[in-house]
Each structure stands twice: as C-alpha cells, then as structure tokens.
Design a protein around this motif. Sequence first.
Motif, PDB file in Angstrom:
ATOM      1  N   ALA A 169       0.824  -1.205   0.000  1.00 25.19           N
ATOM      2  CA  ALA A 169       0.000   0.000   0.000  1.00 25.19           C
ATOM      3  C   ALA A 169       0.863   1.261   0.000  1.00 25.19           C
ATOM      4  O   ALA A 169       0.584   2.224  -0.725  1.00 25.19           O
ATOM      5  N   ARG A 170       1.912   1.271   0.816  1.00 26.64           N
ATOM      6  CA  ARG A 170       2.763   2.465   0.900  1.00 26.64           C
ATOM      7  C   ARG A 170       3.523   2.679  -0.413  1.00 26.64           C
ATOM      8  O   ARG A 170       3.706   3.828  -0.851  1.00 26.64           O
ATOM      9  N   ALA A 171       3.976   1.588  -1.023  1.00 25.64           N
ATOM     10  CA  ALA A 171       4.638   1.722  -2.322  1.00 25.64           C
ATOM     11  C   ALA A 171       3.665   2.274  -3.358  1.00 25.64           C
ATOM     12  O   ALA A 171       4.020   3.113  -4.188  1.00 25.64           O
ATOM     13  N   GLY A 172       2.423   1.809  -3.291  1.00 19.44           N
ATOM     14  CA  GLY A 172       1.401   2.339  -4.185  1.00 19.44           C
ATOM     15  C   GLY A 172       1.152   3.807  -3.935  1.00 19.44           C
ATOM     16  O   GLY A 172       0.940   4.591  -4.879  1.00 19.44           O
ATOM     17  N   MET A 173       1.181   4.223  -2.673  1.00 19.10           N
ATOM     18  CA  MET A 173       0.954   5.623  -2.340  1.00 19.10           C
ATOM     19  C   MET A 173       2.103   6.494  -2.848  1.00 19.10           C
ATOM     20  O   MET A 173       1.879   7.640  -3.273  1.00 19.10           O
ATOM     21  N   LEU A 174       3.309   5.970  -2.840  1.00 16.03           N
ATOM     22  CA  LEU A 174       4.433   6.728  -3.387  1.00 16.03           C
ATOM     23  C   LEU A 174       4.249   6.923  -4.890  1.00 16.03           C
ATOM     24  O   LEU A 174       4.457   8.022  -5.416  1.00 16.03           O
ATOM     25  N   ASN A 175       3.841   5.865  -5.593  1.00 20.06           N
ATOM     26  CA  ASN A 175       3.622   5.987  -7.019  1.00 20.06           C
ATOM     27  C   ASN A 175       2.468   6.934  -7.322  1.00 20.06           C
ATOM     28  O   ASN A 175       2.527   7.729  -8.266  1.00 20.06           O
ATOM     29  N   LEU A 176       1.411   6.882  -6.501  1.00 19.00           N
ATOM     30  CA  LEU A 176       0.295   7.810  -6.665  1.00 19.00           C
ATOM     31  C   LEU A 176       0.764   9.246  -6.453  1.00 19.00           C
ATOM     32  O   LEU A 176       0.347  10.167  -7.179  1.00 19.00           O
ATOM     33  N   THR A 177       1.638   9.450  -5.475  1.00 18.03           N
ATOM     34  CA  THR A 177       2.223  10.771  -5.227  1.00 18.03           C
ATOM     35  C   THR A 177       2.913  11.295  -6.479  1.00 18.03           C
ATOM     36  O   THR A 177       2.708  12.441  -6.899  1.00 18.03           O
ATOM     37  N   GLU A 178       3.746  10.448  -7.079  1.00 16.09           N
ATOM     38  CA  GLU A 178       4.503  10.858  -8.261  1.00 16.09           C
ATOM     39  C   GLU A 178       3.586  11.141  -9.450  1.00 16.09           C
ATOM     40  O   GLU A 178       3.816  12.079 -10.226  1.00 16.09           O
ATOM     41  N   THR A 179       2.528  10.349  -9.592  1.00 19.27           N
ATOM     42  CA  THR A 179       1.587  10.539 -10.691  1.00 19.27           C
ATOM     43  C   THR A 179       0.779  11.816 -10.525  1.00 19.27           C
ATOM     44  O   THR A 179       0.644  12.618 -11.461  1.00 19.27           O
ATOM     45  N   CYS A 180       0.244  12.019  -9.317  1.00 15.85           N
ATOM     46  CA  CYS A 180      -0.555  13.226  -9.071  1.00 15.85           C
ATOM     47  C   CYS A 180       0.288  14.484  -9.210  1.00 15.85           C
ATOM     48  O   CYS A 180      -0.202  15.524  -9.664  1.00 15.85           O
ATOM     49  N   ALA A 181       1.568  14.400  -8.813  1.00 20.48           N
ATOM     50  CA  ALA A 181       2.453  15.565  -8.940  1.00 20.48           C
ATOM     51  C   ALA A 181       2.532  16.021 -10.387  1.00 20.48           C
ATOM     52  O   ALA A 181       2.603  17.225 -10.676  1.00 20.48           O
ATOM     53  N   CYS A 182       2.511  15.071 -11.312  1.00 20.57           N
ATOM     54  CA  CYS A 182       2.571  15.406 -12.731  1.00 20.57           C
ATOM     55  C   CYS A 182       1.211  15.870 -13.242  1.00 20.57           C
ATOM     56  O   CYS A 182       1.100  16.932 -13.869  1.00 20.57           O
ATOM     57  N   GLU A 183       0.164  15.100 -12.945  1.00 17.08           N
ATOM     58  CA  GLU A 183      -1.154  15.419 -13.493  1.00 17.08           C
ATOM     59  C   GLU A 183      -1.723  16.731 -12.946  1.00 17.08           C
ATOM     60  O   GLU A 183      -2.451  17.433 -13.662  1.00 17.08           O
ATOM     61  N   TRP A 184      -1.415  17.044 -11.700  1.00 18.80           N
ATOM     62  CA  TRP A 184      -2.033  18.216 -11.076  1.00 18.80           C
ATOM     63  C   TRP A 184      -1.143  19.457 -11.079  1.00 18.80           C
ATOM     64  O   TRP A 184      -1.525  20.511 -10.557  1.00 18.80           O
ATOM     65  N   ALA A 185       0.037  19.337 -11.684  1.00 23.32           N
ATOM     66  CA  ALA A 185       0.961  20.475 -11.699  1.00 23.32           C
ATOM     67  C   ALA A 185       0.374  21.673 -12.431  1.00 23.32           C
ATOM     68  O   ALA A 185       0.640  22.830 -12.068  1.00 23.32           O
ATOM     69  N   SER A 186      -0.431  21.436 -13.459  1.00 22.54           N
ATOM     70  CA  SER A 186      -0.998  22.546 -14.232  1.00 22.54           C
ATOM     71  C   SER A 186      -1.962  23.380 -13.406  1.00 22.54           C
ATOM     72  O   SER A 186      -2.264  24.528 -13.766  1.00 22.54           O
ATOM     73  N   SER A 187      -2.434  22.824 -12.276  1.00 22.08           N
ATOM     74  CA  SER A 187      -3.291  23.578 -11.357  1.00 22.08           C
ATOM     75  C   SER A 187      -2.488  24.239 -10.243  1.00 22.08           C
ATOM     76  O   SER A 187      -3.057  24.836  -9.324  1.00 22.08           O
ATOM     77  N   GLY A 188      -1.164  24.130 -10.333  1.00 22.74           N
ATOM     78  CA  GLY A 188      -0.321  24.710  -9.296  1.00 22.74           C
ATOM     79  C   GLY A 188      -0.313  23.906  -8.014  1.00 22.74           C
ATOM     80  O   GLY A 188       0.062  24.423  -6.952  1.00 22.74           O
ATOM     81  N   VAL A 189      -0.702  22.639  -8.108  1.00 22.29           N
ATOM     82  CA  VAL A 189      -0.762  21.778  -6.925  1.00 22.29           C
ATOM     83  C   VAL A 189       0.503  20.927  -6.847  1.00 22.29           C
ATOM     84  O   VAL A 189       0.880  20.260  -7.814  1.00 22.29           O
ATOM     85  N   ARG A 190       1.147  20.987  -5.698  1.00 23.59           N
ATOM     86  CA  ARG A 190       2.333  20.163  -5.457  1.00 23.59           C
ATOM     87  C   ARG A 190       1.935  18.946  -4.617  1.00 23.59           C
ATOM     88  O   ARG A 190       1.124  19.055  -3.700  1.00 23.59           O
ATOM     89  N   VAL A 191       2.538  17.790  -4.924  1.00 24.27           N
ATOM     90  CA  VAL A 191       2.236  16.553  -4.207  1.00 24.27           C
ATOM     91  C   VAL A 191       3.553  15.864  -3.861  1.00 24.27           C
ATOM     92  O   VAL A 191       4.364  15.562  -4.753  1.00 24.27           O
ATOM     93  N   ASN A 192       3.776  15.645  -2.574  1.00 26.51           N
ATOM     94  CA  ASN A 192       5.004  15.011  -2.095  1.00 26.51           C
ATOM     95  C   ASN A 192       4.673  13.963  -1.047  1.00 26.51           C
ATOM     96  O   ASN A 192       3.525  13.830  -0.614  1.00 26.51           O
ATOM     97  N   ALA A 193       5.680  13.231  -0.640  1.00 30.20           N
ATOM     98  CA  ALA A 193       5.508  12.207   0.387  1.00 30.20           C
ATOM     99  C   ALA A 193       6.571  12.356   1.467  1.00 30.20           C
ATOM    100  O   ALA A 193       7.662  12.886   1.217  1.00 30.20           O
ATOM    101  N   VAL A 194       6.234  11.908   2.659  1.00 34.90           N
ATOM    102  CA  VAL A 194       7.192  11.799   3.756  1.00 34.90           C
ATOM    103  C   VAL A 194       7.154  10.348   4.234  1.00 34.90           C
ATOM    104  O   VAL A 194       6.067   9.801   4.474  1.00 34.90           O
ATOM    105  N   ALA A 195       8.317   9.744   4.345  1.00 33.26           N
ATOM    106  CA  ALA A 195       8.411   8.342   4.746  1.00 33.26           C
ATOM    107  C   ALA A 195       9.068   8.232   6.122  1.00 33.26           C
ATOM    108  O   ALA A 195      10.293   8.233   6.229  1.00 33.26           O
ATOM    109  N   PRO A 196       8.274   8.154   7.193  1.00 29.92           N
ATOM    110  CA  PRO A 196       8.854   7.984   8.530  1.00 29.92           C
ATOM    111  C   PRO A 196       9.431   6.580   8.702  1.00 29.92           C
ATOM    112  O   PRO A 196       8.879   5.593   8.184  1.00 29.92           O
ATOM    113  N   GLY A 197      10.504   6.525   9.440  1.00 25.78           N
ATOM    114  CA  GLY A 197      11.044   5.237   9.848  1.00 25.78           C
ATOM    115  C   GLY A 197      10.453   4.823  11.175  1.00 25.78           C
ATOM    116  O   GLY A 197       9.237   4.896  11.373  1.00 25.78           O
ATOM    117  N   TRP A 198      11.305   4.454  12.108  1.00 25.50           N
ATOM    118  CA  TRP A 198      10.836   4.010  13.416  1.00 25.50           C
ATOM    119  C   TRP A 198      10.699   5.225  14.328  1.00 25.50           C
ATOM    120  O   TRP A 198      11.676   5.734  14.881  1.00 25.50           O
TER     121      TRP A 198
END
Length: 290
Positions: A169-198
């Motif tokens: 699921a988390r790997a999928g969320m990272l890929n979704l992050t990267e996809t949305c960052a591209c698709e939504w850039a024309s609206s001025g929307v930035r999409v990033n991820a933070v990956a906490p460890g322990w």
Amino acid sequence: MTATEEYRSVFAPNLFAGRTVVVTGGGSGIGRCIAHELASLGATVAITGRRLERLEAVQAEIAAAGGTATCHPFDIRDEPAVIAAVSAIVEQHGPISGLVNNAGGQYPSRVEDLSLKGWDAVLRNNLTGGFLVSREIYTQSMAGHTGSIVNIIADMWGGMPTMAHSGAARAGMLNLTETCACEWASSGVRVNAVAPGWIASSGFDTYDEDMQSELRRLKAEIPLGRYGTEAEVSAAVTFLLSPGAAFISGSCVRVDGAVPNHRHTWQTVPTDRAEPFAGFPLATLPDALR
C-alpha cells in the motif's frame, strides 16, 4: 498548555496564517503532532478521523495553545463519506490550501498467513483512503485554488517482511504521489511524500507484545542510535507544505535515521550524539518503549 509549553517549531510564526489544512488521522500520534505544529503557525486545521472523542481532545489541546482546529469524523475508506466531508470542510472554511494524508494502520503478519479480508483492509486504510481524500480535495478545491499535498507513507524500501500488505500500500501511495504531482501540476498543486522510519509514537502501543519487543530491539539497528520523534516527521511535512518547497513536487523525504542505508557489510556503531528534536511539548514516550 502554558506559555512555556508552546509548540517549538523551527518555522516562522504565522507561516500558514489564513490557510486551511486538512490532516487525516489527526486524533493521535504523528497526525496529532502535525496538527499542533500547523495550528501553532497560524493555520486553521481540519482534523479528521473515525473517533470524534479523539478529535475533540486534540481540538481542545490546540485551542488551549491559542490555535484553531475543527473536527470532521468520517472513514476515509467510505467514498460517499469522503465526498460529503470534503464538501462540508470547503463550505465551512473556504479553499483548502494543504492536505496531509496521514491516516492509516496495519498489523504484523507473514504473507502466507494473510487473509484476503486483512489484505483488503490494510490497502483500503493506507492506499485507497488517501486516493479518495486527495481526489476530492483536488476536485472540490485545489484544482481552482492551488495547494499542497503531503502523503505519509513508510520505510518500505527493499520490502517489509511481516508487513507485506502495508508495504504494498505504501509503495502504491508513493507511485500515486509521483503521478498526481505530474497530473495536477498545471493547477499549481504540489504533491510530495514523507516516509517515517521508526518513530516513537502512540502507534507502537497498538501492536501485540511480540511486535513491541521487536520494536525495542530494533533501536540497535538505527545508525543514528535512537528512535525518531513525532516532531521530526512534522517538521518535514511542514516544510513541504511551505512556500520554501515551492519547486519541490513528486518527491519523497525520508525521516528514518539512515536505516535503509544500513547494509549487511556495516556494523552499526552505538552513539548518543544524535540529539532528537523535541518540538512537541505534549509528546510522551510510548508504553512499548518504557
């Protein structure tokens, strides 16, 4: 909180004044900490979760510290509930400037022991829910007003033995992050991820004793020699939401003490030199680590 207990953010006061930020899973753990920091910087924080009493407790804490938060109980896995909740937030607050997709959860299990029901539950918690909330906040607000989204994922690099459902699921969320960052850039929307460890948060206490014992052992595998703090995750999220990250999109910030870089060729050297950032005065050590 008293004046001496204010959130000790490293960011400028009033950085988010006049802005509304939605934090899912804001009733406990890392989400609670993020909500506190954003509110301390002037944001109106809309905290969401399934349990109203938890949200109200955090809302009261934020109000006591001089901030503003509103409560929005709903299940991120329920599409009609998500659509309605986002609509209500926009109606109450106007445009949404930021979203932190923090809600999620998992449990330990080997792959061969995973049921389809368990697999589906964790993927809906950690992937489908984030997709639904992101889609609705984008279509109902950010598409016309810009904004920034930060997705909380996990230290899933190289696989997650005993947590395959969460890792997928988390790997999928990272890929979704990267996809949305591209698709939504024309609206001025930035999409990033933070990956906490322990990270030493209340989430540790949701696991059974065997898993808690394993968590206590894992400290020895962290190159920086300690667990992370909720405030250290929140600082990364806050930066990505801020104007200082205006040209950062489609990226992932790891907050993990270099754990993924610890190879079998390297023997971790014990250290006590990596001082934690303890910005959140209400943070407490999980019972699992006492």
